[in-house]
Design a protein around this motif. Structure first.
Motif, PDB file in Angstrom:
ATOM      1  N   SER A   2       0.840  -1.184   0.000  1.00  0.00           N
ATOM      2  CA  SER A   2       0.000   0.000   0.000  1.00  0.00           C
ATOM      3  C   SER A   2       0.873   1.231   0.000  1.00  0.00           C
ATOM      4  O   SER A   2       2.020   1.205   0.419  1.00  0.00           O
ATOM      5  N   TYR A  78     -14.538  10.951  -8.278  1.00  0.00           N
ATOM      6  CA  TYR A  78     -13.643   9.798  -8.120  1.00  0.00           C
ATOM      7  C   TYR A  78     -12.351  10.305  -7.517  1.00  0.00           C
ATOM      8  O   TYR A  78     -11.907  11.423  -7.808  1.00  0.00           O
ATOM      9  N   GLN A  79     -11.730   9.473  -6.686  1.00  0.00           N
ATOM     10  CA  GLN A  79     -10.415   9.784  -6.156  1.00  0.00           C
ATOM     11  C   GLN A  79      -9.612   8.492  -6.096  1.00  0.00           C
ATOM     12  O   GLN A  79     -10.100   7.461  -5.620  1.00  0.00           O
ATOM     13  N   THR A  80      -8.390   8.528  -6.627  1.00  0.00           N
ATOM     14  CA  THR A  80      -7.563   7.321  -6.676  1.00  0.00           C
ATOM     15  C   THR A  80      -7.362   6.758  -5.271  1.00  0.00           C
ATOM     16  O   THR A  80      -6.874   7.476  -4.387  1.00  0.00           O
ATOM     17  N   PRO A  81      -7.719   5.502  -5.047  1.00  0.00           N
ATOM     18  CA  PRO A  81      -7.484   4.903  -3.726  1.00  0.00           C
ATOM     19  C   PRO A  81      -5.999   4.835  -3.388  1.00  0.00           C
ATOM     20  O   PRO A  81      -5.135   4.863  -4.270  1.00  0.00           O
ATOM     21  N   GLU A  82      -5.709   4.743  -2.097  1.00  0.00           N
ATOM     22  CA  GLU A  82      -4.318   4.730  -1.642  1.00  0.00           C
ATOM     23  C   GLU A  82      -3.747   3.323  -1.716  1.00  0.00           C
ATOM     24  O   GLU A  82      -3.435   2.693  -0.703  1.00  0.00           O
ATOM     25  N   GLU A  83      -3.619   2.827  -2.929  1.00  0.00           N
ATOM     26  CA  GLU A  83      -3.031   1.515  -3.150  1.00  0.00           C
ATOM     27  C   GLU A  83      -2.378   1.504  -4.519  1.00  0.00           C
ATOM     28  O   GLU A  83      -2.829   2.167  -5.461  1.00  0.00           O
ATOM     29  N   ALA A  86      -4.222   0.824  -7.886  1.00  0.00           N
ATOM     30  CA  ALA A  86      -5.203   1.793  -8.360  1.00  0.00           C
ATOM     31  C   ALA A  86      -4.582   2.853  -9.261  1.00  0.00           C
ATOM     32  O   ALA A  86      -5.301   3.569  -9.959  1.00  0.00           O
ATOM     33  N   THR A 109     -17.891   7.893  -2.653  1.00  0.00           N
ATOM     34  CA  THR A 109     -17.960   6.482  -2.265  1.00  0.00           C
ATOM     35  C   THR A 109     -19.368   5.908  -2.392  1.00  0.00           C
ATOM     36  O   THR A 109     -19.601   4.759  -2.004  1.00  0.00           O
TER      37      THR A 109
END
Length: 213
Positions: A2, A78-83, A86, A109
């Motif tokens: 992550s 939309y927001q890029t997930p912290e992984e 993604a 979400t």
């Protein structure tokens, strides 16, 4: 694995808590065609496809607001997930489903069913250097907002209308005119399931026509 994805500095109240942090390295002048975005609408679902022709992975932030309204009045996004998975890798495209903003502070979400209406989509992406802190210059692409601390590469948001993509039903065909009644042959039974035997209104030869009946 992550990662902490530093989101684009949005300048929007609804996205402030999850926005990209301020850059600690000099910002490079981004080539506008390195990262592009196109929207598609299918019914009440809106998707933004981002194409990354830059040399680095990128993360993005997207907001949808009522057409012509203030960009702070966010309905979906939309927001890029912290992984790591993604992120949009160099030389690839990714279709990002847009979701209703919900919660406190609001975040994209919720459901992917967008209410009917016309919307302007603002978007912003930045390159993500791994591992962080390597000193690589940050580059930004997109509109203003969410890019408030960098030169935007796109002047206007993307306008979409919801619902969209529905097929237009064909126009109804006019009813065929009813055929005029024709005399039946007398003395022949009407057999169930078979059409009644009928004669034309007149019989013609090469020189004259005689009425039937």
């Amino acid at each position: 694995m992550s990662i902490r994805v530093r989101m684009v500095t949005a300048g929007l109240a609804v996205c402030a808590a999850a926005a990209f942090g301020a850059a600690h390295t000099p910002a490079a002048q981004a080539a506008p065609t390195d990262v592009t975005a196109t929207a598609s609408v299918s019914g009440n679902t809106v998707t933004l496809t981002v194409t990354n022709n830059a040399a680095k992975r990128i993360g993005c932030e997207i907001v949808g607001v009522p057409a012509g309204g203030a960009p702070t009045n966010v309905v979906f996004g939309y927001q890029t997930p912290e992984e790591l998975g993604a992120l949009i890798t160099a030389g690839s495209s990714k279709s990002l489903p847009l979701r209703i903003s919900q919660g406190t502070p609001p975040a994209p979400t919720g459901t992917t069913t967008i209410p009917d209406g016309a919307y302007d989509i603002y978007w912003g992406c930045t390159n993500i250097t791994l591992p962080p802190g390597t000193g690589a210059a940050e580059e930004f692409w997109g509109t203003n907002p969410p890019l408030t601390g960098a030169t935007p590469t796109v002047a206007e948001p993307i306008r979409v209308t919801v619902p969209g993509g529905a097929a237009t039903p064909p126009a109804p065909k006019p009813d065929a005119p009813a055929a005029p009644g024709l005399p039946a042959i007398p003395g022949l039974p009407n057999i169930p399931g078979l059409p009644e035997i009928q004669l034309p209104a007149e019989i013609c030869t090469t020189s004259s026509c005689l009425p039937v009946g």
